[in-house]
Design a protein around this motif. Structure first.
Motif, short mmCIF file in Angstrom:
data_model
loop_
_atom_site.label_atom_id
_atom_site.label_comp_id
_atom_site.label_asym_id
_atom_site.label_seq_id
_atom_site.Cartn_x
_atom_site.Cartn_y
_atom_site.Cartn_z
N ILE A 119 0.63 -41.66 21.56
CA ILE A 119 -0.20 -41.42 20.37
C ILE A 119 0.52 -41.94 19.13
O ILE A 119 -0.02 -42.72 18.35
CB ILE A 119 -0.48 -39.90 20.19
N ILE A 120 1.77 -41.49 18.95
CA ILE A 120 2.47 -41.66 17.67
C ILE A 120 3.01 -43.09 17.51
O ILE A 120 3.49 -43.70 18.47
CB ILE A 120 3.60 -40.61 17.57
N GLY A 125 2.72 -41.59 11.80
CA GLY A 125 3.16 -40.42 12.57
C GLY A 125 2.03 -39.43 12.70
O GLY A 125 0.95 -39.75 13.21
N SER A 126 2.26 -38.23 12.17
CA SER A 126 1.22 -37.21 12.29
C SER A 126 0.00 -37.52 11.41
O SER A 126 -1.06 -36.94 11.60
CB SER A 126 1.80 -35.85 11.96
N HIS A 149 5.83 -45.19 19.41
CA HIS A 149 7.24 -44.82 19.61
C HIS A 149 7.42 -43.32 19.87
O HIS A 149 6.50 -42.55 19.67
CB HIS A 149 8.13 -45.32 18.46
N GLN A 151 7.66 -41.99 22.71
CA GLN A 151 6.95 -41.50 23.90
C GLN A 151 7.94 -40.96 24.94
O GLN A 151 8.97 -41.60 25.22
CB GLN A 151 6.14 -42.65 24.56
N CYS A 152 7.66 -39.77 25.50
CA CYS A 152 8.44 -39.27 26.63
C CYS A 152 8.28 -40.27 27.77
O CYS A 152 7.16 -40.73 28.03
CB CYS A 152 7.93 -37.92 27.10
N LEU A 199 16.98 -32.97 24.62
CA LEU A 199 16.04 -33.32 25.70
C LEU A 199 16.50 -34.57 26.45
O LEU A 199 15.72 -35.54 26.61
CB LEU A 199 14.62 -33.50 25.15
N PHE A 204 13.44 -41.94 25.56
CA PHE A 204 12.55 -42.20 24.42
C PHE A 204 12.81 -43.61 23.90
O PHE A 204 13.92 -44.14 24.06
CB PHE A 204 12.82 -41.21 23.28
N ALA A 358 13.69 -29.80 18.84
CA ALA A 358 12.64 -30.82 19.04
C ALA A 358 11.24 -30.23 18.97
O ALA A 358 10.29 -30.88 18.52
CB ALA A 358 12.84 -31.51 20.39
N MET A 361 8.88 -30.04 15.97
CA MET A 361 8.48 -31.36 15.47
C MET A 361 7.51 -32.07 16.41
O MET A 361 6.52 -32.64 15.99
CB MET A 361 9.75 -32.19 15.38
N PHE A 364 3.08 -32.76 17.10
CA PHE A 364 2.72 -32.56 15.69
C PHE A 364 3.61 -31.51 15.02
O PHE A 364 3.84 -30.43 15.59
CB PHE A 364 1.23 -32.22 15.50
N ASP A 367 4.71 -27.90 10.12
CA ASP A 367 4.15 -27.89 8.76
C ASP A 367 2.71 -28.43 8.78
O ASP A 367 1.82 -27.90 8.12
CB ASP A 367 4.98 -28.78 7.81
N VAL A 368 2.53 -29.51 9.53
CA VAL A 368 1.20 -30.15 9.58
C VAL A 368 0.21 -29.24 10.30
O VAL A 368 -0.93 -29.06 9.86
CB VAL A 368 1.31 -31.53 10.28
N VAL A 424 -0.23 -24.73 3.66
CA VAL A 424 0.83 -24.76 4.69
C VAL A 424 1.42 -23.36 4.84
O VAL A 424 1.57 -22.84 5.97
CB VAL A 424 1.93 -25.79 4.34
C1 LIG Z 1 11.50 -35.15 21.41
C2 LIG Z 1 10.23 -35.79 21.00
C3 LIG Z 1 9.26 -36.09 21.97
C4 LIG Z 1 8.08 -36.73 21.60
N1 LIG Z 1 7.16 -37.08 22.57
C5 LIG Z 1 6.07 -37.82 22.23
C6 LIG Z 1 5.16 -38.33 23.24
O1 LIG Z 1 5.35 -38.10 24.45
N2 LIG Z 1 4.11 -39.09 22.83
C7 LIG Z 1 3.88 -39.38 21.51
O2 LIG Z 1 2.92 -40.07 21.21
N3 LIG Z 1 4.73 -38.92 20.54
C8 LIG Z 1 5.80 -38.16 20.87
N4 LIG Z 1 6.67 -37.71 19.89
C9 LIG Z 1 6.36 -37.99 18.50
C10 LIG Z 1 5.98 -36.74 17.74
O3 LIG Z 1 4.72 -36.24 18.17
C11 LIG Z 1 6.00 -37.07 16.26
O4 LIG Z 1 7.34 -37.32 15.93
C12 LIG Z 1 5.43 -35.97 15.40
O5 LIG Z 1 4.04 -35.89 15.59
C13 LIG Z 1 5.73 -36.18 13.92
O6 LIG Z 1 5.41 -37.46 13.50
P1 LIG Z 1 6.48 -38.23 12.60
O7 LIG Z 1 7.78 -38.18 13.30
O8 LIG Z 1 5.95 -39.57 12.29
O9 LIG Z 1 6.60 -37.35 11.29
P2 LIG Z 1 5.71 -37.47 9.93
O10 LIG Z 1 4.25 -37.45 10.25
O11 LIG Z 1 6.22 -38.60 9.12
O12 LIG Z 1 6.09 -36.09 9.24
C14 LIG Z 1 7.43 -35.81 8.83
C15 LIG Z 1 7.46 -34.48 8.08
O13 LIG Z 1 6.71 -34.59 6.87
C16 LIG Z 1 6.08 -33.34 6.59
N5 LIG Z 1 4.62 -33.56 6.51
C17 LIG Z 1 3.91 -34.64 6.93
N6 LIG Z 1 2.60 -34.49 6.64
C18 LIG Z 1 2.47 -33.28 6.04
C19 LIG Z 1 1.36 -32.55 5.50
N7 LIG Z 1 0.12 -33.05 5.50
N8 LIG Z 1 1.61 -31.33 4.95
C20 LIG Z 1 2.86 -30.81 4.92
N9 LIG Z 1 3.94 -31.47 5.40
C21 LIG Z 1 3.76 -32.68 5.95
C22 LIG Z 1 6.45 -32.37 7.71
O14 LIG Z 1 7.56 -31.60 7.29
C23 LIG Z 1 6.85 -33.30 8.84
O15 LIG Z 1 7.76 -32.67 9.74
C24 LIG Z 1 7.85 -37.05 20.24
C25 LIG Z 1 8.80 -36.71 19.27
C26 LIG Z 1 9.97 -36.10 19.64
C27 LIG Z 1 11.01 -35.78 18.60
#
Ligand SMILES: Cc1cc2nc3c(=O)[nH]c(=O)nc-3n(C[C@H](O)[C@H](O)[C@H](O)COP(=O)(O)OP(=O)(O)OC[C@H]3O[C@@H](n4cnc5c(N)ncnc54)[C@H](O)[C@@H]3O)c2cc1C
Length: 482
Positions: A119-120, A125-126, A149, A151-152, A199, A204, A358, A361, A364, A367-368, A424
């Protein structure tokens, strides 16, 4: 309502008998080998999500027990099971065509396949609306191009569930599409491997995609956008209760053992009041996750098949992962400097804290999710626009049972949440209120020790007080940022 007990799930025992091989005591930084994965599949890790028509157990309760048991030994193992069984296989089974289901189930069971979800993206990101990976209609299927990126199983998955923005497709296809890719067919490349903090059982990385997906491998899930992506993840959020219960049971046992044997001038660490307070906090976090686990077993299992309700699942994800991290940090503190090194012979605190971090975070950020669940809560009650947060808490089926514990805070909760900051923090408050509701349901049904329940209730109320206090200072503190 049927009350599930550990005893009613004997078929899970055979599967779980393999988990000790991955225990933190001797398996901290190694990935799961292909041979080990084959043994786990042979033992039956997929069976809880496989339909009875395909000789599976088709039992969410069995899955819940299995993940709880895995998390007791190692969070990396538990996460591997969640990704392959729930995020990948279960979604194919729920939303795939019959041909796709037959193909995937056969491969997972007979060739010990492993599935991942993509997804990500590095640049989105989120904030999913920024997603850049696109799916275009071509002859016989779809062409998907883009980047993903974190992805597990980045390098090793045999199957991928890929989310992409639909481009030049009919409106009925929805804004996002969900496509199943067989890795053997090429086009899903890992261009960088990440050195993750925890993990370590999972690899990753950063991935580039240029893949062709035949028509029948598109999932039957479409709509206006982001809510559909959440539908894929809701069952996983529910399982954070199992992760929390298994992990915190272990952390409590380890903490107890440590403070009972570590000498101090007063006898042992366990004889010091403040150490006992830290231990009490770990126990409270564990009790909360036990109550959430009880909720998952007894409430979600009665839902009609296919019903994926977002609000309780989001509350469970945020509450359980916060509790896991808090518990792990108290344990690490109790272990002193020895808790700050890997592979110490008297504790597992360093790796446990890294792994627990982990979960606040991934899937999703908390915080989000707090933001979205507050919006969801307020939206559901939109008709009563002038009602305060306190009134809505008293009226919602998910929270009203907790209101009696919050009487002292009724004035402070008497506001109408708005804006990112307040939403939030209000979402975080709702997760603690939901936990109180779950604790109250847990208390009578299982003859649980009332002292344990009282401590956990106090813990939740205190977190609500602290978050309300944050609400009163948050605007002021944010103002200092240029
Ligand atoms: C160990 C691990 C395993 C994972 N496995 C997978 C997987 O299998 N498949 C996959 O697709 N992804 C995976 N991910 C990705 C993970 O889902 C994303 O890292 C996560 O969704 C956050 O996205 P980001 O890192 O881009 O953070 P961002 O979206 O950039 O957010 C960073 C921070 O900004 C703040 N923030 C952002 N938006 C808001 C808001 N609207 N309101 C308040 N605060 C906000 C929060 O504090 C947040 O923690 C994995 C990540 C990790 C660390």
């Amino acid at each position: 309502m049927q009350q599930f007990t550990l005893k009613s799930h004997d078929n899970v025992e055979k599967i779980c008998s393999h988990f000790h091989l991955f225990d933190y005591v001797h398996h901290q930084k190694e990935s799961i080998s292909k041979d080990q994965w084959n043994k786990l599949v042979t033992a039956g890790i997929y069976l809880p999500v496989i339909p009875k028509s395909h000789n599976g157990l088709e039992s969410k309760a069995d899955l819940t027990m299995m993940i709880n048991r895995a998390a007791y030994h190692n969070l990396g193992l538990a996460m591997s099971l969640i990704v392959s069984t729930l995020l990948f296989a279960d979604n194919v089974i729920e939303y795939g065509s019959q041909d796709l289901k037959n193909e995937v189930i056969h491969d997972l069971l007979n060739n010990n396949g492993q599935g991942g979800i993509a997804i990500i993206e590095p640049k989105a990101g989120s904030g999913l609306s920024l997603m850049q990976t696109v799916a275009e209609k071509v002859d016989g299927g779809f062409r998907i191009r883009g980047s993903k990126h974190w992805q597990c199983f980045s390098r090793h998955a045999d199957w991928w569930l890929i989310t992409a923005k639909n481009k030049d497709q009919p409106v009925a296809a929805g804004a996002f599409g969900f496509y199943i890719h067989k890795n053997q067919e090429g086009g899903f490349r890992t261009v960088e491997t990440y050195a993750s903090k925890g993990l370590h059982q999972i690899d990753f990385g950063a991935n580039k995609l240029d893949v062709f997906i035949p028509e029948y491998r598109r999932l039957n899930l479409s709509g206006t956008g982001i809510p559909q992506i959440y539908q894929l993840v809701i069952p996983t959020w529910q399982q954070f209760a199992s992760l929390g219960k298994g992990f915190l049971s272990r952390i409590y046992e380890e903490s107890e053992k440590y403070v009972s044997s570590r000498a101090s001038p007063d006898g042992h660490l366990k004889d010091i009041d403040f150490v006992r307070y830290r231990l009490g906090n770990i126990a409270a976090c564990r009790t909360i996750c036990e109550a959430l686990f009880n909720y998952v077993l007894n409430s979600f299992s009665t839902y009609p098949k296919g019903k994926r309700e977002i609000f309780p699942a989001q509350c469970i994800k945020v509450m359980a992962s916060d509790a896991m991290l808090t518990g792990a940090m108290h344990y690490q503190t109790i272990c002193g400097a020895n808790g700050y090194r890997y592979a110490a012979d008297n504790n597992i605190a360093a790796i446990a804290a890294d792994d627990a971090q982990a979960f606040v975070m991934l899937s999703f950020p908390n915080d989000v999710l707090s933001l979205y669940l507050a919006k969801e809560f307020l939206h559901k009650t939109e008709v009563e626009k002038n009602k305060s947060f306190w009134t809505l808490i008293n009226e919602s089926g998910y929270t009203h049972a907790a209101a009696i514990h919050l009487e002292d805070l009724r004035n402070e909760l008497n506001y109408c949440p708005s804006g990112n900051l307040e939403l939030v923090l209000s979402g975080k408050i709702l997760t603690r209120i939901f936990a109180i509701t779950a604790l109250k349901a847990y208390s009578p049904s299982n003859q649980v020790d009332q002292e344990k329940i009282s401590s956990a209730l106090l813990y939740c109320v205190n977190e609500i007080k602290m978050t309300l206090s944050e609400r009163s200072i948050s605007k002021q503190i944010s103002k200092s940022i240029l």
